[in-house]
Enzyme design. Sequence first.
Site, mmCIF file in Angstrom:
data_model
loop_
_atom_site.group_PDB
_atom_site.id
_atom_site.type_symbol
_atom_site.label_atom_id
_atom_site.label_comp_id
_atom_site.label_asym_id
_atom_site.label_seq_id
_atom_site.Cartn_x
_atom_site.Cartn_y
_atom_site.Cartn_z
ATOM 1 N N GLU A 31 0.852 -1.190 0.000
ATOM 2 C CA GLU A 31 0.000 0.000 0.000
ATOM 3 C C GLU A 31 0.885 1.237 0.000
ATOM 4 O O GLU A 31 1.733 1.405 0.871
ATOM 5 C CB GLU A 31 -0.909 -0.009 1.234
ATOM 6 C CG GLU A 31 -1.667 1.286 1.471
ATOM 7 C CD GLU A 31 -2.486 1.731 0.266
ATOM 8 O OE1 GLU A 31 -2.351 2.910 -0.137
ATOM 9 O OE2 GLU A 31 -3.243 0.900 -0.291
ATOM 10 N N ALA A 32 0.670 2.101 -0.995
ATOM 11 C CA ALA A 32 1.497 3.302 -1.114
ATOM 12 C C ALA A 32 1.297 4.254 0.057
ATOM 13 O O ALA A 32 2.205 4.995 0.436
ATOM 14 C CB ALA A 32 1.198 4.025 -2.434
ATOM 15 N N HIS A 426 -16.120 7.822 -9.393
ATOM 16 C CA HIS A 426 -16.390 6.496 -9.946
ATOM 17 C C HIS A 426 -15.633 6.248 -11.248
ATOM 18 O O HIS A 426 -16.203 5.766 -12.225
ATOM 19 C CB HIS A 426 -17.901 6.336 -10.176
ATOM 20 C CG HIS A 426 -18.728 6.482 -8.942
ATOM 21 N ND1 HIS A 426 -20.060 6.822 -8.963
ATOM 22 C CD2 HIS A 426 -18.396 6.333 -7.636
ATOM 23 C CE1 HIS A 426 -20.525 6.875 -7.719
ATOM 24 N NE2 HIS A 426 -19.526 6.587 -6.897
#
Length: 487
Positions: A31-32, A426
């Site tokens: 995870e960055a 989205h």
Amino acid sequence: MRTAIVVGAGTSGAIVARRLADAGVEVTLIEAGGYDSNPAIHDPSRAGELWHSADDWDFFTVPQEHAAGRRLHLPRGKVTGGSHALNAMIWVRGAASDYDSWERAGATGWGWDAVEPVYDAIENDLLPVTDDYALSPIQASIIDAAVEEGLPHNPDYNGGTLDGVSQQQVTIRDGRRVNTWMTYAQPIADRLTIVTGREVHSVIVESGRAVGVRLGEGVDAEELRAEEVILSAGAIGSPVILLRSGIGPADELSALGIPVVVDSPSVGKNLHDHLLSPVIFTTERPVGPPQTGVSVTQSHLFWRSRDGLAEPDTQPIHFSVPMWGDLEPRGDDGFTLMAGLVTPYSRGALTLSGPDLADPPLIDLAALEDERDVAALAASVRQCRRIGAQPALAEQWGAMEVYPGPEVSDADVEDWVRRTAITYHHQVGTCRMGSDAEAVVDSTLRVRGVEGLSVIDASVIPTVPTGNTNAPAAMIGERGANFLLGR
């Protein structure tokens, strides 16, 4: 033991990591961002604080020619939980026809009959989805006003019919946000190797096979290796990693000095997004400030802006606060009926500005390029204006429209839409799945031309569903994990 690297601890990645680990795979989850320690993540009333924070990638589009030349902010989660740590927690499956159209377009095996059982399993397993919560008084009145406007009250928009006004189904438990990181990955963290705060530059490809990833670059570079590499970095992050890896349109890569590994012309293309435009009201009767543990949005509606549509093309979302954004505030209290477009025709693209981590992606939504999008969103704005003028709001609350305001006639709403449209959060489509030669991934989400590499997130969606995309991203995570496990 079989090994896998999953890039991204968001909605899809957390599910993939859990399912692989449960099957005995040795999983490294990258995870960055950091862990979800920000209290605003966990309190639904504070979601607005997360935009532009350290937990937001804080992406912006290039100037949008058809949206008044503005650069649109695209919040994306840079934290465990991903964008499900930043969003409004709204759970929408979409229409059955959305998925049947995917299959007809070449996404074999993705029709409604195949995906419906996956939704059922998610909602009955690890992720709570509920509408069993008290409505704020203003939200109850918004629903009443929509019914006065002529909309049906729909008690279950996930039950097969979208049309009508509804209380939102959300992933909240005991007044706190719940996402797939919290329910899938975090409980088995001791069985995962979790790397946080490290950004993946690219995938290592040797002899046509993905064998690992490069973390960082320069003196901070590090290589991690595994038998499988899964990109779950989202509709912006996953194509960026593919492009930096030399997987993408050959001419674009060569122009940036990136060696071409696979000429895949559709990487970064087909980018599209839902859009919103605000209708803001002040009130004589106080709405009051956000309440701890209570989301500032609890209702929405689905509506067809014109005759002849198979499904609704608009989805206004209703906020218990005035969402001023870049507009000049005109009061301290009120509510917002945020008009929404959910079946866009416009298609944009994402490209690289350079080969390094510090080079920002060039994100062009082509927002409102297609006049049909302008017409639908403008129709939604006009509907929101009418709802705000119904007795349940105008009389019971003394609601007064301040934006667009009386100076903007219904005939001028198209211009309002172009000046105010924002993302509905989205984005999809940039690693489109399909059976044609130009699809980025096949129907099992394997990257064409590279063994051992998959993309499992909303970027594989060929056409955005009718509604919020968090639920589809979770469904894709479950199905993608099953494909990896040969199920």
